[in-house]
Design a protein around this motif. Structure first.
Motif, PDB file in Angstrom:
ATOM      1  N   SER A 126       0.850  -1.189   0.000  1.00  0.00           N
ATOM      2  CA  SER A 126       0.000   0.000   0.000  1.00  0.00           C
ATOM      3  C   SER A 126       0.888   1.242   0.000  1.00  0.00           C
ATOM      4  O   SER A 126       2.112   1.135   0.193  1.00  0.00           O
ATOM      5  CB  SER A 126      -0.906   0.014   1.236  1.00  0.00           C
ATOM      6  OG  SER A 126      -0.247   0.606   2.355  1.00  0.00           O
ATOM      7  N   PRO A 127       0.291   2.431  -0.145  1.00  0.00           N
ATOM      8  CA  PRO A 127       1.068   3.672  -0.080  1.00  0.00           C
ATOM      9  C   PRO A 127       1.202   4.220   1.341  1.00  0.00           C
ATOM     10  O   PRO A 127       1.458   5.414   1.516  1.00  0.00           O
ATOM     11  CB  PRO A 127       0.255   4.625  -0.961  1.00  0.00           C
ATOM     12  CG  PRO A 127      -1.163   4.184  -0.746  1.00  0.00           C
ATOM     13  CD  PRO A 127      -1.101   2.675  -0.581  1.00  0.00           C
ATOM     14  N   ASP A 137      -4.271  12.549  -5.986  1.00  0.00           N
ATOM     15  CA  ASP A 137      -5.079  12.704  -4.766  1.00  0.00           C
ATOM     16  C   ASP A 137      -5.792  14.052  -4.765  1.00  0.00           C
ATOM     17  O   ASP A 137      -6.987  14.144  -4.424  1.00  0.00           O
ATOM     18  CB  ASP A 137      -4.183  12.595  -3.529  1.00  0.00           C
ATOM     19  CG  ASP A 137      -3.539  11.224  -3.388  1.00  0.00           C
ATOM     20  OD1 ASP A 137      -4.155  10.229  -3.806  1.00  0.00           O
ATOM     21  OD2 ASP A 137      -2.414  11.162  -2.862  1.00  0.00           O
ATOM     22  N   LYS A 165      -2.376   8.090  -2.599  1.00  0.00           N
ATOM     23  CA  LYS A 165      -3.048   7.544  -1.427  1.00  0.00           C
ATOM     24  C   LYS A 165      -4.550   7.336  -1.605  1.00  0.00           C
ATOM     25  O   LYS A 165      -5.190   6.687  -0.781  1.00  0.00           O
ATOM     26  CB  LYS A 165      -2.789   8.460  -0.224  1.00  0.00           C
ATOM     27  CG  LYS A 165      -1.292   8.688   0.037  1.00  0.00           C
ATOM     28  CD  LYS A 165      -1.034   9.654   1.157  1.00  0.00           C
ATOM     29  CE  LYS A 165      -1.139   8.990   2.513  1.00  0.00           C
ATOM     30  NZ  LYS A 165      -0.086   7.981   2.732  1.00  0.00           N
TER      31      LYS A 165
END
Length: 548
Positions: A126-127, A137, A165
């Motif tokens: 994941s980020p 984003d 994200k």
């Protein structure tokens, strides 16, 4: 001194102004070609067709002086910069991996034990380690989450760090399948499952990577089958390269390395990009969508054969043809007039030292092994402070230009950690291969905005970086072998990359002004009137923005 950041009110004014004078694109496509040096555009230009790189150069704004301003030019830091507009000191991704003394564990840049892989077996990704948002984003926030952000690559870290994200979907390759994680969704979309079930990735088994250029096109390249090129499985060091791995009859794990180290890897990712556009209906809504595509295969070829090999020339030319086909696809489906295209790379690559010596035997080039560096560090600190007891070592970890000292050894000897780090940095300067070594306290207090010190500061995160950071001289590697090419240095051969923007609102031309991939995020924000990513330190490339 070049201005690296505009005052926020001015940036917002520019964004509103440009946004009011151009039609917002239906789709923004950000393409990163892993390990694609800027000079691949110029050295190989005579062999490109009219529809790929040349089309972008002729119809877009190309910045011929675009370089990364950090010290460690490797995959994760480069991809993290592209759409955050920030370097590792701010975005948290200063290296591919780092050491966490609290857990005594190595931390991979996109690792996340709280999520699970969907579509295959593997560790969670994941980020979570990316501290700041990306342009994508901010685009999602700007449109009330109506814009879609999709990011794809063969490498997990490339796809994840470009996607940011809040992406709708991020997909990367494990063996023959594109996968994601529970960070983004609970199951693979039907279009991804359909693509995986089609067997595209496995369809190249038994094929051969042949040259497409005449023999005289290779005249300025290195010899084929050079001893310092990497040979693995049945792939070999010379053309033609069989794409089968270590078995002629059935798929094995080695096949996937072979197919990725060839133009076929570029081809199937381009097919997956088309499937993403259609499956996610990108470019079909009133709000602009973002597609990020990072092609990894040139990186694999570059590592094995180097930037002066026949393989890298052939790879660039065949990538150009696939890129041309992808641009024609975008034009037919969405219209290039409705599409904003960005092309760049995460880093370049240093020439193979043995190649240089084969042409110039007295050249000051070479490789510094981890074992020798570790030995020199321990010897220097033992000389200054005495040897550790038992089997302990002064050095806890060496990775990506970072040296982590063992805090237990320092405590046992009742020493000041800063004093030990300074002594180690000073001793490293005696090594022929080292250009600069700095202890963390010196980096933290550094106020320089140019030179190696400033680049090292941008590659230093106080919670993740080591006690001592170092960079090598030009044309030197940290490497334990004698084959293949590496990157990771702050110099132009690793830092100088393409930066091309093409689309509505972009003034076509070639610009020699100083630029950086860190400028992509803020420039896209200004062009679309979107808020700038928090922490961005790049500038708006105003010279390439067209007022109508």
């Amino acid at each position: 001194m070049p201005v690296r950041r505009f005052v926020a009110p001015l940036l917002l004014t520019l964004g509103v102004l440009f946004n009011s004078l151009i039609a917002a694109p239906k789709l923004i496509v950000v393409i990163s070609i892993d390990q694609f040096r800027y000079d691949y555009l110029t050295r190989f230009g005579d062999y490109y067709g009219s529809g790929g790189f040349h089309y972008l150069l002729q119809n877009g704004a190309s910045f011929s002086n675009a370089t990364y301003k950090h010290a460690f030019n490797i995959t994760a830091p480069g991809h993290a910069v592209i759409l955050t507009g920030a370097y590792g000191d701010r975005n948290g991704i200063a290296t591919n991996s780092w050491y966490d003394p609290r857990t005594n564990q190595k931390v991979y840049c996109v690792s996340d034990s709280t999520v699970s892989i969907i579509g295959a077996k593997g560790a969670g990704r994941s980020p979570a380690n990316l501290i700041v948002p990306t342009f994508g984003d901010e685009l999602r926030l700007h449109t009330g989450f109506k814009s879609k952000v999709i990011s794809i690559s063969q490498k997990d870290r490339a796809a994840i760090l470009l996607g940011g994200k809040m992406a709708n979907g991020v997909f990367w390759l494990i063996d023959s399948s594109f996968v994601t994680s529970t960070c983004y969704m609970t199951s693979l979309p039907s279009w991804v499952e359909k693509f995986n079930a089609s067997g595209v990735v496995n369809s190249y088994f038994g094929k051969t990577w042949e040259t497409v250029l005449p023999d005289n096109a290779h005249a300025t390249m290195d010899i084929d089958d050079a001893s310092y090129e990497v040979s693995f499985s049945t792939f070999g060091r010379s053309f033609p390269h069989p794409i089968r791995g270590d078995s002629e009859t059935h798929l094995t794990q080695s096949y996937y390395r072979a197919v990725l180290t060839s133009p076929f890897g570029v081809d199937f990712l381009a097919q997956f990009a088309k499937a993403a556009i259609e499956g996610e209906h990108l470019g079909e809504s009133p709000s602009p969508d973002l597609l990020c595509v990072s092609f990894s295969s040139i990186d694999y070829v570059g590592h094995d054969f180097g930037p002066h090999s026949r393989e890298i020339l052939e790879m660039a030319v065949q990538t150009d043809r696939i890129l041309g086909d992808f641009l024609r696809y975008l034009d037919a489906r969405i219209g290039l007039k409705n599409t904003l295209v960005v092309l760049t790379s995460d880093h370049g690559v240093t020439p193979i030292p043995e190649y240089i010596r084969s042409r110039h035997p007295t050249a000051d080039v070479g490789r510094l092994s981890h074992a020798r560096l570790h030995e020199c560090c321990n010897a220097a600190l033992a000389h200054s402070f005495g040897a550790p007891t038992g089997k302990q070592s002064w050095i806890k970890q060496l990775m990506d230009g970072n040296i982590y000292l063992d805090p237990d050894v320092i405590r046992a000897k009742n020493l000041d950690p800063d004093k030990v780090a300074t002594a180690l940095a000073d001793s490293l300067m005696n090594l022929h291969e080292i250009a600069l070594a700095l202890p963390r306290q010196t980096i933290l207090s550094c106020s320089s905005t140019s030179g190696l010190e400033a680049k090292m500061k941008r590659s230093f995160h106080p919670k993740r970086s080591g006690d001592v950071l170092f960079v090598l001289k030009p044309f030197f590697y940290i490497d334990d072998g004698s084959e293949g090419a590496e990157h990771g240095n702050p110099y132009e051969h690793d830092a100088h990359v393409p930066l091309i923007l093409m689309g509505e609102g972009i003034r076509a031309g070639t610009y020699a002004t100083e630029a950086s991939p860190a400028d992509i995020g803020p420039t896209l924000s200004a062009l679309l009137g979107v808020e700038f990513p928090a922490g961005c330190e790049g500038r708006v490339l105003v010279e390439a923005l067209l007022l109508r």
